[in-house]
Structures are given as structure tokens and as C-alpha cells.
Design a protein around this motif. Structure first.
Motif, PDB file in Angstrom:
ATOM      1  N   LEU A   4       0.482  -1.138  -0.125  1.00  0.00           N
ATOM      2  CA  LEU A   4      -0.067   0.269   0.370  1.00  0.00           C
ATOM      3  C   LEU A   4       1.105   0.894  -0.403  1.00  0.00           C
ATOM      4  O   LEU A   4       0.028   2.562  -0.833  1.00  0.00           O
ATOM      5  CB  LEU A   4      -1.128  -0.171   1.063  1.00  0.00           C
ATOM      6  CG  LEU A   4      -2.038  -0.669   1.151  1.00  0.00           C
ATOM      7  CD1 LEU A   4      -2.933  -0.923   2.329  1.00  0.00           C
ATOM      8  CD2 LEU A   4      -3.174  -1.487  -0.105  1.00  0.00           C
ATOM      9  N   TYR A   5       2.045   1.247   0.560  1.00  0.00           N
ATOM     10  CA  TYR A   5       2.965   2.212   0.539  1.00  0.00           C
ATOM     11  C   TYR A   5       3.963   2.126   0.593  1.00  0.00           C
ATOM     12  O   TYR A   5       4.340   1.301   2.437  1.00  0.00           O
ATOM     13  CB  TYR A   5       2.470   3.568   1.559  1.00  0.00           C
ATOM     14  CG  TYR A   5       2.967   4.637   1.723  1.00  0.00           C
ATOM     15  CD1 TYR A   5       2.697   5.578   1.252  1.00  0.00           C
ATOM     16  CD2 TYR A   5       3.654   5.129   2.618  1.00  0.00           C
ATOM     17  CE1 TYR A   5       4.080   7.071   1.303  1.00  0.00           C
ATOM     18  CE2 TYR A   5       4.485   6.010   3.513  1.00  0.00           C
ATOM     19  CZ  TYR A   5       4.723   6.543   2.292  1.00  0.00           C
ATOM     20  OH  TYR A   5       5.347   7.730   2.526  1.00  0.00           O
ATOM     21  N   THR A   6       5.246   2.750   1.041  1.00  0.00           N
ATOM     22  CA  THR A   6       6.389   2.357   0.873  1.00  0.00           C
ATOM     23  C   THR A   6       7.031   3.757   1.479  1.00  0.00           C
ATOM     24  O   THR A   6       7.283   4.359   0.686  1.00  0.00           O
ATOM     25  CB  THR A   6       7.667   2.150   0.481  1.00  0.00           C
ATOM     26  OG1 THR A   6       6.982   0.705   0.308  1.00  0.00           O
ATOM     27  CG2 THR A   6       8.994   1.680   0.556  1.00  0.00           C
ATOM     28  N   ALA A   7       8.157   4.218   2.596  1.00  0.00           N
ATOM     29  CA  ALA A   7       8.446   5.151   3.231  1.00  0.00           C
ATOM     30  C   ALA A   7       9.881   5.462   2.709  1.00  0.00           C
ATOM     31  O   ALA A   7      10.229   3.812   3.074  1.00  0.00           O
ATOM     32  CB  ALA A   7       8.109   5.248   4.627  1.00  0.00           C
ATOM     33  N   HIS A   8      10.630   6.410   2.476  1.00  0.00           N
ATOM     34  CA  HIS A   8      11.900   6.415   2.122  1.00  0.00           C
ATOM     35  C   HIS A   8      12.714   7.552   2.811  1.00  0.00           C
ATOM     36  O   HIS A   8      12.121   8.531   2.241  1.00  0.00           O
ATOM     37  CB  HIS A   8      12.051   6.556   0.784  1.00  0.00           C
ATOM     38  CG  HIS A   8      11.220   5.392   0.094  1.00  0.00           C
ATOM     39  ND1 HIS A   8      12.513   4.576  -0.213  1.00  0.00           N
ATOM     40  CD2 HIS A   8      10.128   5.779  -1.021  1.00  0.00           C
ATOM     41  CE1 HIS A   8      11.243   3.467  -1.424  1.00  0.00           C
ATOM     42  NE2 HIS A   8      10.500   4.573  -1.618  1.00  0.00           N
ATOM     43  N   VAL A   9      12.660   7.731   3.564  1.00  0.00           N
ATOM     44  CA  VAL A   9      14.237   8.577   4.360  1.00  0.00           C
ATOM     45  C   VAL A   9      15.035   7.859   4.562  1.00  0.00           C
ATOM     46  O   VAL A   9      15.531   6.925   4.663  1.00  0.00           O
ATOM     47  CB  VAL A   9      13.504   8.066   5.964  1.00  0.00           C
ATOM     48  CG1 VAL A   9      14.055   9.034   6.735  1.00  0.00           C
ATOM     49  CG2 VAL A   9      11.661   8.588   6.420  1.00  0.00           C
ATOM     50  N   THR A  10      15.722   8.904   4.706  1.00  0.00           N
ATOM     51  CA  THR A  10      17.520   8.811   5.005  1.00  0.00           C
ATOM     52  C   THR A  10      17.720   9.646   5.901  1.00  0.00           C
ATOM     53  O   THR A  10      17.424  10.524   6.174  1.00  0.00           O
ATOM     54  CB  THR A  10      18.200   9.893   3.629  1.00  0.00           C
ATOM     55  OG1 THR A  10      18.334   9.372   2.713  1.00  0.00           O
ATOM     56  CG2 THR A  10      19.673   9.589   3.501  1.00  0.00           C
ATOM     57  N   SER A  11      18.721   8.689   6.527  1.00  0.00           N
ATOM     58  CA  SER A  11      19.302   9.303   7.840  1.00  0.00           C
ATOM     59  C   SER A  11      20.680  10.021   8.288  1.00  0.00           C
ATOM     60  O   SER A  11      21.517   8.756   7.144  1.00  0.00           O
ATOM     61  CB  SER A  11      19.062   8.431   8.896  1.00  0.00           C
ATOM     62  OG  SER A  11      19.787   8.428  10.116  1.00  0.00           O
ATOM     63  N   ILE A  12      21.071  11.006   8.109  1.00  0.00           N
ATOM     64  CA  ILE A  12      22.735  11.381   8.384  1.00  0.00           C
ATOM     65  C   ILE A  12      22.915  11.635   9.539  1.00  0.00           C
ATOM     66  O   ILE A  12      22.838  12.969  10.021  1.00  0.00           O
ATOM     67  CB  ILE A  12      22.395  12.744   6.709  1.00  0.00           C
ATOM     68  CG1 ILE A  12      22.436  12.093   5.363  1.00  0.00           C
ATOM     69  CG2 ILE A  12      24.438  12.772   7.224  1.00  0.00           C
ATOM     70  CD1 ILE A  12      22.362  13.681   4.574  1.00  0.00           C
ATOM     71  N   GLY A  13      24.139  10.729  10.208  1.00  0.00           N
ATOM     72  CA  GLY A  13      24.987  11.714  11.367  1.00  0.00           C
ATOM     73  C   GLY A  13      24.510  10.868  12.873  1.00  0.00           C
ATOM     74  O   GLY A  13      24.144  11.377  13.471  1.00  0.00           O
ATOM     75  N   GLY A  14      24.050   9.678  12.412  1.00  0.00           N
ATOM     76  CA  GLY A  14      22.874   9.131  13.523  1.00  0.00           C
ATOM     77  C   GLY A  14      22.299   9.773  14.574  1.00  0.00           C
ATOM     78  O   GLY A  14      21.217  10.770  14.161  1.00  0.00           O
ATOM     79  N   ARG A  15      22.414   9.847  15.754  1.00  0.00           N
ATOM     80  CA  ARG A  15      21.061   9.700  16.904  1.00  0.00           C
ATOM     81  C   ARG A  15      21.200  11.205  16.723  1.00  0.00           C
ATOM     82  O   ARG A  15      20.384  12.153  17.210  1.00  0.00           O
ATOM     83  CB  ARG A  15      22.130   8.951  18.567  1.00  0.00           C
ATOM     84  CG  ARG A  15      22.195   7.973  18.359  1.00  0.00           C
ATOM     85  CD  ARG A  15      22.270   7.389  19.904  1.00  0.00           C
ATOM     86  NE  ARG A  15      20.953   8.109  20.474  1.00  0.00           N
ATOM     87  CZ  ARG A  15      19.542   7.521  20.896  1.00  0.00           C
ATOM     88  NH1 ARG A  15      19.512   6.520  19.896  1.00  0.00           N
ATOM     89  NH2 ARG A  15      18.289   7.860  21.452  1.00  0.00           N
ATOM     90  N   GLU A  16      22.529  11.729  16.394  1.00  0.00           N
ATOM     91  CA  GLU A  16      22.989  12.956  16.104  1.00  0.00           C
ATOM     92  C   GLU A  16      22.766  14.096  14.991  1.00  0.00           C
ATOM     93  O   GLU A  16      23.574  15.314  15.031  1.00  0.00           O
ATOM     94  CB  GLU A  16      23.590  13.674  17.304  1.00  0.00           C
ATOM     95  CG  GLU A  16      23.506  13.322  18.446  1.00  0.00           C
ATOM     96  CD  GLU A  16      24.434  14.061  19.933  1.00  0.00           C
ATOM     97  OE1 GLU A  16      24.684  15.057  19.788  1.00  0.00           O
ATOM     98  OE2 GLU A  16      24.931  13.262  20.342  1.00  0.00           O
ATOM     99  N   GLY A  17      22.297  13.370  14.273  1.00  0.00           N
ATOM    100  CA  GLY A  17      22.391  13.566  12.965  1.00  0.00           C
ATOM    101  C   GLY A  17      20.944  14.491  12.299  1.00  0.00           C
ATOM    102  O   GLY A  17      20.098  15.423  13.045  1.00  0.00           O
TER     103      GLY A  17
END
Length: 92
Positions: A4-17
Motif C-alpha cells: 500500500l505504501y513504502t516510506a523512504h527516509v534518509t538518516s545522516i549522522g545517526g542519533r545526533e544527525g
């Protein structure tokens, strides 16, 4: 099974990114738990999990014709660590 849906999220820098969705709607600076100016991954997980759980609950209630005034749920997400690694637990 139908996707039904796919979310695309990019994380840079980890916990404090920073996290950013491919459509730009989500764009947040992350910080350590307890920060007064940034959110953290556990809060984001709790927000998404509780919203999805509540939607599923509302859907089932609607199918069974059960009235659901003022539906509300809370997710408590806990990050723990032992000698084998890190773990998330959720209490709804």
C-alpha cells in the motif's frame, strides 16, 4: 499481499544527525533523549507505532460497527542495553 505504501527516509549522522523523507515533508534534526530542542529516534518510533496501531484499531472497530469516540493511544518506547547489544521495547 499488496503493498500500500513504502516510506523512504534518509538518516545522516545517526542519533545526533538529520532525517529527511524523499518527498521533503519530513526533515528533522535529531538529538539525544532529553533535548528540549530536537526529537530523537525513540520519539519518532513511538509516534509512528502509536499512530499505526490506533488506525488499525479504528479500522477494526469500524468493521464491527463499534463506536469509537475520542480514540487515543500512547506508545512508550524504551531503549535498553545489555552485554549483547541494544534493544527497543514498546508498551502500548
Amino acid at each position: 499481499m499488496t503493498t500500500l505504501y513504502t516510506a523512504h527516509v534518509t538518516s545522516i549522522g545517526g542519533r545526533e544527525g538529520k532525517v529527511t523523507s524523499d518527498d521533503g515533508v519530513l526533515s528533522l534534526q535529531l538529538g539525544k533523549p532529553g533535548s528540549k530542542t530536537t526529537t530523537n529516534p525513540e520519539q519518532l518510533f513511538a509516534a509512528g507505532y502509536s499512530a499505526c496501531f490506533l488506525s488499525a484499531l479504528a479500522y477494526i472497530a469500524q468493521q464491527k460497527k463499534i463506536p469509537t469516540p475520542d480514540l487515543k493511544t500512547q506508545a512508550d518506547v524504551t531503549l535498553t542495553q545489555d552485554n549483547t547489544g541494544f534493544f527497543l521495547s514498546v508498551v502500548m
